[in-house]
Every structure is written in structure tokens, then in C-alpha cells.
Design an enzyme around this catalytic site. Structure first.
Site, mmCIF file in Angstrom:
data_model
loop_
_atom_site.group_PDB
_atom_site.id
_atom_site.type_symbol
_atom_site.label_atom_id
_atom_site.label_comp_id
_atom_site.label_asym_id
_atom_site.label_seq_id
_atom_site.Cartn_x
_atom_site.Cartn_y
_atom_site.Cartn_z
ATOM 1 N N ASP A 88 0.836 -1.189 0.000
ATOM 2 C CA ASP A 88 0.000 0.000 0.000
ATOM 3 C C ASP A 88 0.888 1.263 0.000
ATOM 4 O O ASP A 88 2.038 1.216 0.457
ATOM 5 C CB ASP A 88 -0.888 -0.056 1.259
ATOM 6 C CG ASP A 88 -2.110 0.814 1.157
ATOM 7 O OD1 ASP A 88 -2.421 1.262 0.042
ATOM 8 O OD2 ASP A 88 -2.761 1.047 2.200
ATOM 9 N N HIS A 89 0.353 2.351 -0.458
ATOM 10 C CA HIS A 89 1.031 3.667 -0.479
ATOM 11 C C HIS A 89 2.541 3.606 -0.461
ATOM 12 O O HIS A 89 3.192 3.745 0.570
ATOM 13 C CB HIS A 89 0.514 4.542 0.660
ATOM 14 C CG HIS A 89 -0.945 4.818 0.512
ATOM 15 N ND1 HIS A 89 -1.450 5.619 -0.499
ATOM 16 C CD2 HIS A 89 -2.013 4.334 1.187
ATOM 17 C CE1 HIS A 89 -2.759 5.636 -0.427
ATOM 18 N NE2 HIS A 89 -3.146 4.862 0.589
ATOM 19 N N HIS A 224 -9.964 4.612 -1.567
ATOM 20 C CA HIS A 224 -9.124 4.711 -0.362
ATOM 21 C C HIS A 224 -9.850 5.530 0.695
ATOM 22 O O HIS A 224 -10.836 6.200 0.405
ATOM 23 C CB HIS A 224 -7.796 5.409 -0.718
ATOM 24 C CG HIS A 224 -6.828 4.506 -1.409
ATOM 25 N ND1 HIS A 224 -5.707 4.024 -0.790
ATOM 26 C CD2 HIS A 224 -6.831 3.988 -2.646
ATOM 27 C CE1 HIS A 224 -5.052 3.248 -1.639
ATOM 28 N NE2 HIS A 224 -5.717 3.201 -2.780
ATOM 29 N N ALA A 226 -11.677 4.928 3.353
ATOM 30 C CA ALA A 226 -13.114 4.689 3.573
ATOM 31 C C ALA A 226 -13.516 4.648 5.050
ATOM 32 O O ALA A 226 -14.700 4.503 5.354
ATOM 33 C CB ALA A 226 -13.547 3.415 2.870
ATOM 34 N N THR A 249 -8.003 3.300 9.462
ATOM 35 C CA THR A 249 -8.168 4.015 10.738
ATOM 36 C C THR A 249 -9.165 3.320 11.664
ATOM 37 O O THR A 249 -8.900 3.167 12.864
ATOM 38 C CB THR A 249 -8.626 5.469 10.480
ATOM 39 O OG1 THR A 249 -7.788 6.035 9.484
ATOM 40 C CG2 THR A 249 -8.535 6.301 11.753
HETATM 41 O O1 G3H Z 1 -4.698 2.756 2.094
HETATM 42 C C1 G3H Z 1 -5.308 2.801 3.182
HETATM 43 C C2 G3H Z 1 -6.645 3.336 3.250
HETATM 44 O O2 G3H Z 1 -6.895 4.216 2.247
HETATM 45 C C3 G3H Z 1 -7.084 3.658 4.617
HETATM 46 O O3 G3H Z 1 -7.867 4.814 4.792
HETATM 47 O O4 G3H Z 1 -7.463 5.108 7.221
HETATM 48 O O5 G3H Z 1 -9.271 6.343 6.051
HETATM 49 O O6 G3H Z 1 -9.462 3.898 6.427
HETATM 50 P P1 G3H Z 1 -8.558 5.051 6.200
HETATM 51 ZN ZN ZN Z 2 -5.029 4.679 1.099
#
Ligand code: G3H
Ligand code: ZN
Length: 295
Positions: A88-89, A224, A226, A249
Site C-alpha cells: 500500500d502507499h 481509499h 473509507a 483508521t
Molecule cells: O490505504 C489505506 C486506506 O486508504 C485507509 O484509509 O485510514 O481512512 O481507512 P482510512
Molecule cells: Zn489509502
């Protein structure tokens, strides 16, 4: 059947994503930082008999270990569970290459904060590397590109982060140009989504924009950020064309709450007090998987 054969016969991530797209459901992508998080996601997915993506950002995978998380996922794949691993990222080409070299199922090259053409150039480089280095016995390593800043960091926010507004949302024209230029497999736009959980309330998702982007590009779309979005908004977003939804989160909040509960007694065994964290995370993963799959 040899264990190796079993892995090869399993549907690929892209096949699962395309299938989800056809059925107007979405695959859950859940970020983890340790083996407890991994356990929570796997147990929920197993209970619901659904494919799932484990996400590890650069920092999450450096805490857990790149080879270590790869090994954990491999164990589940060998059992036949459709679990996929996403880098991810990933903010640099070098770190993206490392994920490709470790045989992740997908990698997200995140140039969303960079000017359009810089983002295109670095994304193209990763696509080229992934295509060339997909090992002979694998069918694919997907590359996801991002366009439009949606904030960074899965944390509780006082307000919508600077640089995120309706004006900075991804347009269908830019999305089309970006996807055609980079040849990415998956595309993550900015459509009112925000990384983290906004205390004052999440902005509404721009469902019309998702529909426009869906029409403009022919590859699956990823939502992303969400955490905190209403169930209704997420349902509408999936209906409009989202095929993968990312949650982090809300999982972090649940995990911390669970561990705090576990630590509030004299219990000394980590497998008992940490289990509370796993349970709380599982509640979120299960609820989200049900939501994404219309269950
Ligand atoms: O790549 C991770 C997500 O986009 C997480 O986003 O922390 O708002 O759930 P979030
Ligand atoms: Zn993300």
C-alpha cells in the site's frame, strides 16, 4: 496435488476484482501492522468465505518485515485461502521494486502529491518493472496508480486535511489520460474520500464523479480512505463502480480499544490480552466485508 500447484490454480487478484466488478460488490482491503491484525483479517474472511486483500504501507511493512508478511500470506494461500498482499502507499520507485521483488500481488505507487507528469513518469517506471519482473510461474503483479490528493495517514483528524477539497477531486478527463499513459491495472481517484477519520464528519463521497470516472477508464477503481464514510455512501460508491475498498483508521481504533481492555486486568499472557485487540478488529472487518458484499 503439490502445494505449489494449489497456488497456481487459485484465481488471481485481478480475476477476483473483475468478478467483484461484475457482481457490483467490492473486495475489502484492510491494513495491518502486525500478526494480530493479520489474524483478525484472515479469521473474518475465512468465516465469511470471501477473498480479501491485506494492505501494508511502507511504514507498516517496515515494522512487520517485508519477507515476514509475505511468508504469512503464503501460508494462507497454500491452504487455499484467497488472500492477497498489497504494498500500500509506496512513495518511491525503489520501495515499489522491493515489493515486486518480494512477489507481492499488487503495489500502489503513490505519486498523488506530485505534479501530474511526475506522477505519470514514476508510475510508468513501476508498471514497466512489475511487468518485467513478474516471476515466470506467476500470472501478474498488479500496479495501482493514484491521482488526486486525499491526505496521508490513517489517524483521527480535527478537520479535512489541507490540500483536499472539491476542487482537487480527480476529473474523468485526467483519470483517462493518466490511465492511458501509465497502463496501470487499478486506479485510485480522489472523489471526496479522505485518509483518516475526520472528527467533524467525513465529507460526502462524490458518487456522480465515480460514475464519470468509471465511464472514462476501463480498469477497476479503488476507494481509499473509507474509514468513517457512511454505509450508504459506500454502498452507492460500489454501485457507481468501485471494486476495492480500503479501511485502516477504524481498524486501528478498534485494535487499540481492544488491547486497552485486555490490559486493564492483571492478565499477563499476551495471547490473552492481545486477543481482545484481535476480537475488536474482527468486528470491524466482518461488518465491512458484509457491507462491501451486500450480505
Ligand atoms: O490505504 C489505506 C486506506 O486508504 C485507509 O484509509 O485510514 O481512512 O481507512 P482510512
Ligand atoms: Zn489509502
Amino acid at each position: 496435488m503439490k502445494r505449489r500447484d494449489k497456488i497456481i490454480l487459485m484465481k488471481t487478484l485481478l480475476e477476483y476484482v473483475k468478478d467483484a466488478e461484475k457482481r457490483h460488490v467490492a473486495i475489502g482491503h484492510f491494513n495491518i501492522s502486525d500478526s494480530e491484525g493479520f489474524k483478525a483479517v484472515i479469521e473474518s474472511a475465512k468465516e465469511l468465505n470471501l477473498p480479501v486483500i491485506i494492505g501494508v504501507s511502507e511504514k507498516e511493512r517496515s515494522f512487520l518485515g517485508v519477507a515476514e508478511i509475505r511468508a504469512l500470506v503464503a501460508v494462507e494461500k497454500e491452504k487455499g485461502l484467497p488472500v492477497f498482499l498489497n504494498a500500500d502507499h509506496t512513495y518511491s520507485v525503489v520501495a515499489s521494486r522491493e515489493a515486486v521483488d518480494h512477489n507481492f500481488d499488487s503495489v500502489i505507487i503513490d505519486g498523488a502529491e506530485k505534479p501530474f507528469f511526475e506522477n505519470v513518469m514514476m508510475t510508468k517506471e513501476v508498471v514497466k518493472y512489475a511487468r518485467e519482473h513478474a516471476e515466470a510461474d506467476r500470472r501478474e503483479i498488479l500496479v495501482e496508480g493514484e491521482l488526486g490528493f486525499i491526505g496521508s495517514g490513517s489517524k483521527i483528524l480535527d478537520d479535512i486535511p489541507d490540500g483536499v477539497s472539491e476542487k482537487t477531486q480527480t476529473t474523468a478527463e485526467d483519470a483517462k489520460m493518466f490511465v492511458e499513459e501509465t497502463m496501470v491495472d487499478l486506479f485510485a481517484p480522489s472523489v471526496g474520500n479522505v485518509h483518516g477519520l475526520v472528527k467533524t464528519g467525513e465529507p460526502k463521497l462524490n458518487i456522480e464523479r465515480i460514475k464519470e470516472i468509471r465511464k472514462a477508464v476501463s480498469i477497476p477503481l479503488v476507494l481509499h480512505g473509507a474509514s468513517g464514510n457512511s454505509d450508504e455512501d459506500i454502498r452507492e460508491a460500489i454501485k457507481a463502480g468501485i471494486s476495492i475498498v480500503h479501511i485502516n483508521t477504524e481498524l486501528r481504533i478498534a485494535y487499540k480499544k481492544g488491547i486497552e481492555k485486555g490490559m486493564s486486568t492483571d492478565e499477563l499472557a499476551p495471547y490473552k490480552f492481545m486477543a481482545e485487540g484481535v476480537e475488536e478488529m474482527k468486528k470491524i472487518v466482518t461488518a465491512k466485508l458484509k457491507l462491501f458484499n451486500g450480505l
